[in-house]
Design an enzyme around this catalytic site. Structure first.
Site: not given
Length: 189
Positions: A21, A23-26, A97
């Site tokens: 997975v 992750g690009y934000g939180s 999400e």
């Protein structure tokens, strides 16, 4: 607390029921789920934008905050972190999400490894009900500086993301500009 980013090269052969997975934000700095491995990563053809409304974390239904989603951007490299997770972690991530985000299949480059591996990224597309869309940097900064939700202030989300990207040496002009503008607005308040 999250384990440090690793550079384990065994990522090309993963156990059945495990998935990568991105992750690009939180998901970079708020790791509230179990994972088997965490590594710096990137995806091609996407860029972060503070165009998604947050009605459930960094804002409210009446006054949504703004959080990042990914928008298609040919040849752009988006840097972040990839997590190797067990299949059952998707239940938690899908709930986290839930406000307009959908799983999207993507090729993830783990560190500098070749070739990329298949994985999942959560993207809030333009057709979701919480999508707020583009605005000027000044408008985005003012919105982010003033929004608050059950998970805290919207500006805290932005500044933690900016710090996390800086720690990864992952330049993102959009995030950097907004962080500078929001810091100035907070300082003036």
């Amino acid at each position: 607390m999250a384990e440090p980013v690793t550079a384990d090269r065994s990522h090309n052969s993963i156990a059945p029921g495990c998935h990568w997975v991105f992750g690009y934000g939180s998901l970079i700095y708020k790791v509230d789920f179990p994972f088997l491995q965490r590594i710096e990563a990137s995806i091609c053809g996407w860029e972060r934008r503070f165009w998604q409304g947050s009605h459930d974390h960094r804002g409210t239904p009446d006054a949504p905050g703004r959080v990042v989603t990914l928008m298609p951007a040919p040849a752009v490299i988006c840097k972040g972190v990839a997590y190797l997770i067990d299949q059952n972690v998707f239940e938690h991530l899908d709930h986290r999400e839930k406000n307009g985000y959908r799983q999207h299949r993507v090729d993830i480059r783990l560190g500098s490894a070749e070739p990329p591996v298949p994985g999942v990224v959560y993207v809030a597309p333009e057709d979701n009900p919480a999508f707020l869309g583009p605005a000027t940097s000044a408008e985005l900064a003012a919105h982010i500086a003033g929004a608050m939700g059950p998970s805290g202030s919207n500006h805290d989300y932005l500044l933690k993301l900016a710090d996390a990207l800086h720690a990864l040496n992952a330049r993102d002009p959009h995030v950097e500009e907004l962080a500078a503008l929001v810091r100035e607005l907070i300082h003036q308040a």
